[in-house]
Design a protein around this motif. Structure first.
Motif, PDB file in Angstrom:
ATOM      1  N   ARG A  85      -7.536   9.221   6.140  1.00 48.61           N
ATOM      2  CA  ARG A  85      -7.639   8.103   5.203  1.00 48.61           C
ATOM      3  C   ARG A  85      -6.324   7.332   5.125  1.00 48.61           C
ATOM      4  NH1 ARG A  85      -8.239   8.533   0.086  1.00 48.61           N
ATOM      5  NH2 ARG A  85      -7.929  10.742  -0.275  1.00 48.61           N
ATOM      6  N   LEU A  86      -5.209   8.044   5.187  1.00 52.29           N
ATOM      7  CA  LEU A  86      -3.913   7.363   5.179  1.00 52.29           C
ATOM      8  C   LEU A  86      -3.721   6.535   6.439  1.00 52.29           C
ATOM      9  CD1 LEU A  86      -1.681  10.199   3.705  1.00 52.29           C
ATOM     10  CD2 LEU A  86      -2.173   7.986   2.640  1.00 52.29           C
ATOM     11  N   TYR A  87      -4.159   7.060   7.594  1.00 52.15           N
ATOM     12  CA  TYR A  87      -4.108   6.271   8.829  1.00 52.15           C
ATOM     13  C   TYR A  87      -4.940   5.006   8.685  1.00 52.15           C
ATOM     14  CZ  TYR A  87      -1.652   9.344  12.167  1.00 52.15           C
ATOM     15  OH  TYR A  87      -0.698  10.068  12.855  1.00 52.15           O
ATOM     16  N   ASN A  88      -6.123   5.126   8.080  1.00 52.80           N
ATOM     17  CA  ASN A  88      -6.976   3.948   7.887  1.00 52.80           C
ATOM     18  C   ASN A  88      -6.309   2.922   6.976  1.00 52.80           C
ATOM     19  OD1 ASN A  88      -9.062   4.843   9.522  1.00 52.80           O
ATOM     20  ND2 ASN A  88     -10.168   5.842   7.855  1.00 52.80           N
ATOM     21  N   ARG A  89      -5.712   3.390   5.902  1.00 53.86           N
ATOM     22  CA  ARG A  89      -5.000   2.488   5.001  1.00 53.86           C
ATOM     23  C   ARG A  89      -3.843   1.812   5.716  1.00 53.86           C
ATOM     24  NH1 ARG A  89      -3.316   5.983   0.007  1.00 53.86           N
ATOM     25  NH2 ARG A  89      -1.968   4.159  -0.292  1.00 53.86           N
ATOM     26  N   TYR A  90      -3.132   2.577   6.548  1.00 54.00           N
ATOM     27  CA  TYR A  90      -2.030   1.966   7.282  1.00 54.00           C
ATOM     28  C   TYR A  90      -2.552   0.938   8.292  1.00 54.00           C
ATOM     29  CZ  TYR A  90       1.797   0.948  10.285  1.00 54.00           C
ATOM     30  OH  TYR A  90       2.738   0.247  11.008  1.00 54.00           O
ATOM     31  N   GLY A  91      -3.714   1.204   8.884  1.00 52.74           N
ATOM     32  CA  GLY A  91      -4.288   0.226   9.812  1.00 52.74           C
ATOM     33  C   GLY A  91      -4.491  -1.118   9.135  1.00 52.74           C
ATOM     34  N   ALA A  92      -4.967  -1.122   7.884  1.00 54.59           N
ATOM     35  CA  ALA A  92      -5.149  -2.369   7.136  1.00 54.59           C
ATOM     36  C   ALA A  92      -3.800  -3.020   6.834  1.00 54.59           C
ATOM     37  CB  ALA A  92      -5.917  -2.100   5.844  1.00 54.59           C
ATOM     38  N   PHE A  93      -2.801  -2.200   6.512  1.00 53.68           N
ATOM     39  CA  PHE A  93      -1.469  -2.738   6.236  1.00 53.68           C
ATOM     40  C   PHE A  93      -0.850  -3.335   7.495  1.00 53.68           C
ATOM     41  CE2 PHE A  93       3.110  -2.255   6.299  1.00 53.68           C
ATOM     42  CZ  PHE A  93       3.497  -2.882   5.117  1.00 53.68           C
ATOM     43  N   HIS A  94      -1.017  -2.646   8.606  1.00 53.60           N
ATOM     44  CA  HIS A  94      -0.405  -3.082   9.870  1.00 53.60           C
ATOM     45  C   HIS A  94      -0.839  -4.494  10.254  1.00 53.60           C
ATOM     46  CE1 HIS A  94       1.113  -3.036  13.922  1.00 53.60           C
ATOM     47  NE2 HIS A  94      -0.091  -3.066  14.439  1.00 53.60           N
ATOM     48  N   LYS A  95      -2.063  -4.841   9.940  1.00 51.88           N
ATOM     49  CA  LYS A  95      -2.555  -6.192  10.247  1.00 51.88           C
ATOM     50  C   LYS A  95      -1.823  -7.263   9.450  1.00 51.88           C
ATOM     51  CE  LYS A  95      -7.185  -4.446  11.299  1.00 51.88           C
ATOM     52  NZ  LYS A  95      -8.606  -4.408  10.871  1.00 51.88           N
ATOM     53  N   GLN A  96      -1.112  -6.854   8.408  1.00 48.65           N
ATOM     54  CA  GLN A  96      -0.386  -7.794   7.550  1.00 48.65           C
ATOM     55  C   GLN A  96       1.128  -7.669   7.735  1.00 48.65           C
ATOM     56  OE1 GLN A  96      -2.277  -7.952   3.448  1.00 48.65           O
ATOM     57  NE2 GLN A  96      -3.210  -6.069   4.228  1.00 48.65           N
ATOM     58  N   GLN A  97       1.557  -7.193   8.895  1.00 45.26           N
ATOM     59  CA  GLN A  97       2.989  -6.984   9.111  1.00 45.26           C
ATOM     60  C   GLN A  97       3.786  -8.283   8.964  1.00 45.26           C
ATOM     61  OE1 GLN A  97       4.548  -4.250  12.167  1.00 45.26           O
ATOM     62  NE2 GLN A  97       5.734  -5.973  12.969  1.00 45.26           N
ATOM     63  N   PHE A  98       3.251  -9.399   9.462  1.00 45.25           N
ATOM     64  CA  PHE A  98       3.965 -10.672   9.334  1.00 45.25           C
ATOM     65  C   PHE A  98       4.211 -10.998   7.859  1.00 45.25           C
ATOM     66  CE2 PHE A  98       4.054 -15.276   8.761  1.00 45.25           C
ATOM     67  CZ  PHE A  98       5.069 -15.634   9.640  1.00 45.25           C
ATOM     68  N   THR A  99       3.196 -10.786   7.010  1.00 50.68           N
ATOM     69  CA  THR A  99       3.340 -11.030   5.575  1.00 50.68           C
ATOM     70  C   THR A  99       4.393 -10.107   4.974  1.00 50.68           C
ATOM     71  OG1 THR A  99       1.018 -11.693   5.443  1.00 50.68           O
ATOM     72  CG2 THR A  99       2.078 -11.070   3.383  1.00 50.68           C
ATOM     73  N   PHE A 100       4.406  -8.846   5.417  1.00 51.54           N
ATOM     74  CA  PHE A 100       5.372  -7.868   4.916  1.00 51.54           C
ATOM     75  C   PHE A 100       6.794  -8.276   5.268  1.00 51.54           C
ATOM     76  CE2 PHE A 100       7.509  -3.641   5.758  1.00 51.54           C
ATOM     77  CZ  PHE A 100       7.706  -3.322   4.418  1.00 51.54           C
TER      78      PHE A 100
END
Length: 218
Positions: A14-29
């Motif tokens: 589940r943490l990997y899945n959550r990170y997958g969603a975050f990774h798509k927003q790396q530019f925003t981060f």
């Protein structure tokens, strides 16, 4: 962190899945970090540790989008740290049951490394996550890699180390004679539920990119 009667493998998945969603927003981060560094007048040094990101979130946010994305990163870091603490407790409860000193040393080293990476003042600015991860490659230039290469590398790296530590810990417990003292199952906050056997281990550290492919790995 939500906890149910689930295995550590399922929680890590589940943490990997959550990170997958975050990774798509790396530019925003990265854009949010850039604005925070400017507001904090820290534009001449890289983002260095978890405590610094927390300070940005608490004191130097000017956009709601920036607050949201930094909060996502902090929640991931905190939740992985909680998993690490739980695995350390499981290791402490089961270490005496195994006679395999080499395996115990490998588990201990993995958990110590994971704990060190997640220390709030640990300087992660020199970290650079490797293939199959592409976070550093997605940074726009060498200057951005210097400033943000460490902070974008931390979460994928600690997830991979946590999964490796889980695999070693699971191997240690399965090798223990008789019933393990503390199965790799998370008890619900409301009370203990029926225990499940640990899921099979993932063969690939990049599991968050396609977790379903490895959900029934042998």
């Amino acid at each position: 962190m939500e906890r149910g009667s689930e295995t550590y493998y399922e929680l890590l998945r589940r943490l990997y899945n959550r990170y997958g969603a975050f990774h798509k927003q790396q530019f925003t981060f990265v854009a949010a970090l850039e604005r925070c560094r400017d507001n904090a007048r820290e534009t001449y040094q890289p983002v260095r540790n978890i405590e610094q990101v927390q300070k940005f979130l608490d004191q130097h946010i000017t956009h709601c989008t920036d607050r949201r994305i930094l909060a996502m990163w902090m929640e991931l870091a905190n939740d992985i740290a909680e998993v690490a603490r739980m695995m350390i407790q499981v290791f402490a409860n089961n270490e005496r049951l195994s006679r395999d000193q080499t395996l115990k040393a490998r588990v201990s080293d993995a958990l110590e490394y994971l704990t060190m990476l997640l220390e709030r003042q640990n300087d992660f600015s020199a970290l650079r996550v490797k293939h199959p991860h592409d976070e550093v490659l997605h940074l726009s230039c060498e200057e951005a890699r210097v400033f943000y290469g460490g902070v974008v590398s931390l979460i994928p790296m600690v997830l991979d180390v946590a999964l490796h530590a889980y695999e070693l810990l699971d191997e240690l417990i399965q090798a223990c004679p008789g019933e393990p003292a503390a199965p790799l199952v998370i008890a619900a906050v409301e009370g203990k539920q029926k225990e499940k056997k640990p899921r099979a281990r993932s063969p690939w550290r990049g599991a968050w990119k396609n977790p379903d492919k490895y959900s029934d790995a042998k």
